[in-house]
Design an enzyme around this catalytic site. Structure first.
Site, PDB file in Angstrom:
ATOM      1  CD  GLN A 115      -2.861   1.190   2.390  1.00 26.13           C
ATOM      2  OE1 GLN A 115      -3.514   2.179   2.667  1.00 26.13           O
ATOM      3  NE2 GLN A 115      -2.991   0.074   3.085  1.00 26.13           N
ATOM      4  CB  SER A 116       3.524   2.650   2.120  1.00 32.12           C
ATOM      5  OG  SER A 116       4.508   1.664   1.846  1.00 32.12           O
ATOM      6  CG  ASP A 166      14.173 -14.184 -11.920  1.00 34.28           C
ATOM      7  OD1 ASP A 166      14.473 -13.633 -10.844  1.00 34.28           O
ATOM      8  OD2 ASP A 166      14.371 -15.394 -12.157  1.00 34.28           O
ATOM      9  CG  ASN A 224       6.769  -0.484  -0.636  1.00 40.72           C
ATOM     10  OD1 ASN A 224       7.047  -1.035  -1.701  1.00 40.72           O
ATOM     11  ND2 ASN A 224       5.583  -0.637  -0.058  1.00 40.72           N
ATOM     12  NE  ARG A 278      18.518  -8.775   1.694  1.00 41.01           N
ATOM     13  CZ  ARG A 278      17.994  -7.986   2.625  1.00 41.01           C
ATOM     14  NH1 ARG A 278      18.778  -7.326   3.474  1.00 41.01           N
ATOM     15  NH2 ARG A 278      16.682  -7.832   2.715  1.00 41.01           N
ATOM     16  CD  GLU A 331      -2.116   2.359   8.233  1.00 43.57           C
ATOM     17  OE1 GLU A 331      -2.320   3.254   9.064  1.00 43.57           O
ATOM     18  OE2 GLU A 331      -1.682   2.586   7.086  1.00 43.57           O
ATOM     19  CG  ASP A 357       0.600   0.918   4.767  1.00 43.97           C
ATOM     20  OD1 ASP A 357       1.844   0.903   4.812  1.00 43.97           O
ATOM     21  OD2 ASP A 357      -0.093  -0.050   5.091  1.00 43.97           O
ATOM     22  N   GLY A 393      -8.499  21.209  19.401  1.00 48.39           N
ATOM     23  CA  GLY A 393      -8.065  22.550  19.032  1.00 48.39           C
ATOM     24  C   GLY A 393      -8.793  23.600  19.837  1.00 48.39           C
ATOM     25  N   GLY A 394      -8.796  24.810  19.329  1.00 50.29           N
ATOM     26  CA  GLY A 394      -9.413  25.915  20.051  1.00 50.29           C
ATOM     27  C   GLY A 394     -10.920  25.981  19.932  1.00 50.29           C
ATOM     28  CD  GLN A 395     -13.176  27.908  17.420  1.00 47.41           C
ATOM     29  OE1 GLN A 395     -14.235  27.931  18.028  1.00 47.41           O
ATOM     30  NE2 GLN A 395     -12.423  28.984  17.259  1.00 47.41           N
TER      31      GLN A 395
END
Length: 415
Positions: free
Chosen positions: A17-18, A73, A96, A104, A139, A168, A247-249
């Site tokens: 996924q990532s 391959d 990834n 390697r 994940e 991910d 947050g502030g709200q």
């Protein structure tokens, strides 16, 4: 009209996924993404969570649109030569793999630079340099080591991971930005560079407000906007804050009409200070607008649970959509809790290309998420994911291989 990245060629060594999130985004912007896969198997997600026998899973198709697939391959000497030819022709290599896997395979940073000094090598890893840099990360592990899980959930329960794939897909988005930035810098330097997006770092970047709160907690010992105030206690670390906005709200998720039968009959409601008087009028508590215990944001903080309980008495008389329609007339910030079914069926998301229907030769039509970033001069056309090895011959021909050479490579198992 041209595409933003139509002159960029990406060598895609990614899986799951990532990495595929990153390369799919680049493909949506017009890059030619060549996905290198194992013959006969390919990306492991082709078969994971299959819902149709013998068809590529939605897990794979929804992360690999607009790409071309080749099977090579890398352990075959002649296959390795093909990969070297691709490195010489491409602008970016994205991977990834587990730490050290690319080395390697014989493709160290130094070797890649010998083949193509302009090559940008972009990597997703679990951790940056440090004691854990050789560890594999998935994940939910990323959400835990990046600080998200410890600050998610309710204070009387365990840490919770979120359904949003911030480890991910979130890291893939960070990597895509790094790649585009490196491509831009290459215009000046003429050189490639290594781009690293560590999953721990990416999650932490998305949790920066919690690092802010950690420092505030250390200085004051209390955070008045958290639901633990005023009756609870604070420890040494930022606590889980339930559905508080952080947050502030101040905000909270409230029940709406039908909540007894519908698990998503809820609305997120924010008691924004500039519209406080309007909130009081809507819920029938006009006196709160001038009451010293409620009139100012600071005065309201110790009473937030009572305030939201009163607002919820009003929201429970309305469906979430009725409540949103009324509240939006007064510019009161809110949002219904939309299920995946509701999102999939939302016409406006189809119209903007955020939800797209794609036709696949094996599985037929399916829904997918389209490009979340809209460019006025580079519109995105979402095309289906490739079949395994579908473009091997096509890409080989572009590298200058003749049909008989391609046939030979196939006989010896290089492709």
């Amino acid at each position: 009209m041209g595409k933003a990245l139509e002159d960029v060629r990406i060598l895609d060594f990614t899986h799951v996924q990532s990495g595929p999130t990153c390369t799919q985004l680049l493909a949506w912007f017009g890059a030619d993404v060549i996905k290198v896969e194992r013959a006969g198997a390919g990306d492991v997600t082709r078969e994971q969570l299959r819902d149709i026998p013998e068809a590529d899973s939605l897990y794979f198709t929804m992360l690999n649109h607009n790409k071309r697939s080749v099977t090579i391959d890398a352990k075959n000497p002649e296959g390795k030569q093909v990969l070297e030819a691709l490195i010489q022709k491409c602008d970016v290599l994205v991977e990834n793999f587990a730490p050290g896997a690319l080395d390697r395979m014989g493709f160290t940073w130094e070797r890649i630079q010998e083949l193509n000094p302009r090559m940008i090598v972009a990597s997703v890893k679990g951790f940056g340099a440090g004691p854990y840099e050789d560890c594999k990360v998935y994940e939910n592990v990323a959400q835990c080591v990046g600080g998200a899980a410890s600050t998610t959930g309710f204070d009387d329960g365990p840490p919770v991971v979120t359904g949003a794939q911030i480890g991910d897909s979130g890291t893939g988005l960070h990597l895509a930005l790094g790649i585009v930035t490196a491509l831009y810098q290459r215009k000046t330097t003429g050189r490639g560079q290594h781009v690293l997006a560590a999953m721990q770092d990416g999650v932490l970047n998305l949790c920066r407000v919690k690092l802010r709160d950690q420092q505030r907690l250390e200085r004051t010992g209390v955070m008045r906007e958290y639901p633990q105030h005023p009756n609870g206690t604070f420890g040494e670390a930022v606590p889980r804050a339930g559905n508080a906005s952080g947050g502030g709200q101040p905000g909270w998720i409230l029940k709406c009409k039908g909540w007894e039968a519908d698990p998503n009959a809820y609305i997120y409601f924010i008691t924004q200070a500039p519209v406080w008087a309007k909130i009081c009028n809507v819920i029938g508590k006009e006196e709160w607008a001038t009451d010293p215990n409620y009139a100012t944001p600071a005065a309201r903080l110790p009473h937030l649970k009572d305030i939201f309980a009163e607002i919820e008495r009003w929201t429970m008389t309305k469906t979430k959509f009725e409540a949103m329609e009324i509240l939006n007339k007064y510019d009161i910030p809110c949002g219904p809790i939309l299920s995946m079914k509701e999102i999939a069926e939302e016409p406006s998301l189809r119209k903007t290309g955020t939800i797209v229907e794609v036709d696949h030769p094996v599985r037929g039509k399916y829904l997918t998420v389209g490009n979340p970033i809209k460019l006025s001069d580079s519109p995105t056309e979402v095309t289906r994911s490739p079949l395994l090895g579908e473009h091997t011959d096509e890409v080989m021909a572009e590298l200058g291989y003749h049909p008989d050479q391609i046939a030979h490579l196939r006989v010896v198992g290089a492709i």
